[in-house]
Design an enzyme around this catalytic site. Sequence first.
Site, PDB file in Angstrom:
ATOM      1  N   LYS A 136       0.819  -1.211   0.000  1.00  0.00           N
ATOM      2  CA  LYS A 136       0.000   0.000   0.000  1.00  0.00           C
ATOM      3  C   LYS A 136       0.851   1.258   0.000  1.00  0.00           C
ATOM      4  CE  LYS A 136      -4.447  -1.673   1.436  1.00  0.00           C
ATOM      5  NZ  LYS A 136      -5.626  -1.601   2.293  1.00  0.00           N
TER       6      LYS A 136
ATOM      7  N   LYS B 291     -11.023  -4.437  -4.520  1.00  0.00           N
ATOM      8  CA  LYS B 291     -11.974  -3.367  -4.790  1.00  0.00           C
ATOM      9  C   LYS B 291     -11.282  -2.069  -5.115  1.00  0.00           C
ATOM     10  CE  LYS B 291     -13.904  -3.721  -0.459  1.00  0.00           C
ATOM     11  NZ  LYS B 291     -13.162  -3.746   0.812  1.00  0.00           N
TER      12      LYS B 291
ATOM     13  N   LYS C 214      -4.365 -10.549  -6.756  1.00  0.00           N
ATOM     14  CA  LYS C 214      -5.697 -10.796  -6.187  1.00  0.00           C
ATOM     15  C   LYS C 214      -6.716  -9.764  -6.676  1.00  0.00           C
ATOM     16  CE  LYS C 214      -6.438  -8.173  -2.059  1.00  0.00           C
ATOM     17  NZ  LYS C 214      -7.372  -8.057  -0.959  1.00  0.00           N
TER      18      LYS C 214
HETATM   19  P1  ADP Z   1     -10.208  -5.471  -0.544  1.00  0.00           P
HETATM   20  O1  ADP Z   1      -8.864  -6.105  -0.507  1.00  0.00           O
HETATM   21  O2  ADP Z   1     -11.034  -5.893  -1.716  1.00  0.00           O
HETATM   22  O3  ADP Z   1     -10.182  -3.986  -0.330  1.00  0.00           O
HETATM   23  P2  ADP Z   1     -10.854  -5.886   2.271  1.00  0.00           P
HETATM   24  O4  ADP Z   1      -9.448  -5.618   2.629  1.00  0.00           O
HETATM   25  O5  ADP Z   1     -11.909  -4.978   2.799  1.00  0.00           O
HETATM   26  O6  ADP Z   1     -11.018  -6.049   0.698  1.00  0.00           O
HETATM   27  O7  ADP Z   1     -11.207  -7.365   2.699  1.00  0.00           O
HETATM   28  C1  ADP Z   1     -12.474  -7.827   3.083  1.00  0.00           C
HETATM   29  C2  ADP Z   1     -12.447  -9.331   3.154  1.00  0.00           C
HETATM   30  O8  ADP Z   1     -12.429  -9.890   1.842  1.00  0.00           O
HETATM   31  C3  ADP Z   1     -11.198  -9.894   3.841  1.00  0.00           C
HETATM   32  O9  ADP Z   1     -11.586 -11.025   4.596  1.00  0.00           O
HETATM   33  C4  ADP Z   1     -10.318 -10.310   2.709  1.00  0.00           C
HETATM   34  O10 ADP Z   1      -9.429 -11.346   3.061  1.00  0.00           O
HETATM   35  C5  ADP Z   1     -11.336 -10.780   1.701  1.00  0.00           C
HETATM   36  N1  ADP Z   1     -10.826 -10.655   0.338  1.00  0.00           N
HETATM   37  C6  ADP Z   1     -10.470  -9.500  -0.280  1.00  0.00           C
HETATM   38  N2  ADP Z   1     -10.075  -9.735  -1.537  1.00  0.00           N
HETATM   39  C7  ADP Z   1     -10.177 -11.085  -1.723  1.00  0.00           C
HETATM   40  C8  ADP Z   1      -9.913 -11.954  -2.831  1.00  0.00           C
HETATM   41  N3  ADP Z   1      -9.464 -11.478  -3.984  1.00  0.00           N
HETATM   42  N4  ADP Z   1     -10.136 -13.278  -2.682  1.00  0.00           N
HETATM   43  C9  ADP Z   1     -10.601 -13.773  -1.510  1.00  0.00           C
HETATM   44  N5  ADP Z   1     -10.870 -13.009  -0.431  1.00  0.00           N
HETATM   45  C10 ADP Z   1     -10.666 -11.678  -0.522  1.00  0.00           C
HETATM   46 NA    NA Z   2      -7.618  -6.860   1.920  1.00  0.00          NA
END
Ligand code: ADP
Ligand code: NA
Length: 327
Positions: A113, A198, A195
């Site tokens: 990040k 969002k 991965k």
């Molecule tokens: P992001 O990385 O999309 O901003 P968050 O950090 O808010 O999402 O994560 C919310 C939940 O979703 C966490 O439990 C995270 O491990 C899971 N998560 C986020 N991206 C993925 C992915 N690509 N595959 C599986 N789980 C994910």
């Molecule tokens: Na995350």
Amino acid sequence: SNKKIVFSGAQPTGSLTMGNYIGAVKNWKELEEEHHCIYSIVDSHSLTVRQDPKAFKETCISFLVQYLACGLNPEKNIIYFQSHVPQHAELNWILGCNTYVGELGRMTQFKDKSEKHKDNINAGLFTYPVLMAADILLYRSNLVPVGDDQKQHLEITRDIAMRFNNLYGEVFPIPEIHTPKIGARIMSLQEPSKKMSKSDDNVNGTIYLMDSEDTILKKMKRAVTDSANHVAYNEEQPGVKNLITIYSSLTGLSIEEIVERYEGKGYGAFKVDTAEVVIEFLKPFKRRYDEYINNLDYVETIYKNGAKKAYELAEETMKVVRDRIGL
Ligand code: ADP
Ligand code: NA
């Protein structure tokens, strides 16, 4: 009883992705039937990146509605906003004084990040895992259903809990990570080595639960695959593997069944069908989303009620914590 305390959350940024759903929220729904579940919209975490205040408020509410639209049942769990329960911030400080700068410096998410936000490498970004540890430990949670990317943060949470218990006596259970067997890491449709996220700049790589049916079909058709043109589940075909994973997670069909179904067929048909699977899955999601978003008074009672219950549980823990450390 063997009921566990389950805690998890997601940051309200943009909107929920298929990665968030398959990696985490799907399991939240399964766990709420059997356990004491606490699901937070971790709005304070989102402040590590600058937010436009007005848009942020709307995103936060939309996130709560998206949680509900995923089928989470507020009668069976606690749903609330992290910032409505001030004990998160209080425990964050105390745990921060029991966390080493060296261990935070090893967090790969911080490295990623800060690479991405070079103009705003703030202290909150660095201490993010401490607040996450506070989120989990505040409810003396046993189980944390998250995706693969959170493994390292869960490890540091466990280390902090053990350190605290050793210094001040047993307060926190050591929480366990709970990841799905299939789909713990959904990949970007555009870069299958990365991965799905969002906050990805390339929106074509991410399926948002709020995407329209046309958008989903377009994104699926454009999904990066390979030249084998043969539906198989292996490391040499990461794009196809990812699509099979999504297909399987949403239909409950096994990997083998899916591979068999597409024997002798090319990627074109497979991609269109995968889009169809996603679109079908999202139909009840969208219906529920519309119901809740048109009933914001009811939504407000849900999160106020949630915060009240969370506050009481948090205060129980904090009474013990304050006493143990001599505050
Ligand atoms: P992001 O990385 O999309 O901003 P968050 O950090 O808010 O999402 O994560 C919310 C939940 O979703 C966490 O439990 C995270 O491990 C899971 N998560 C986020 N991206 C993925 C992915 N690509 N595959 C599986 N789980 C994910
Ligand atoms: Na995350």
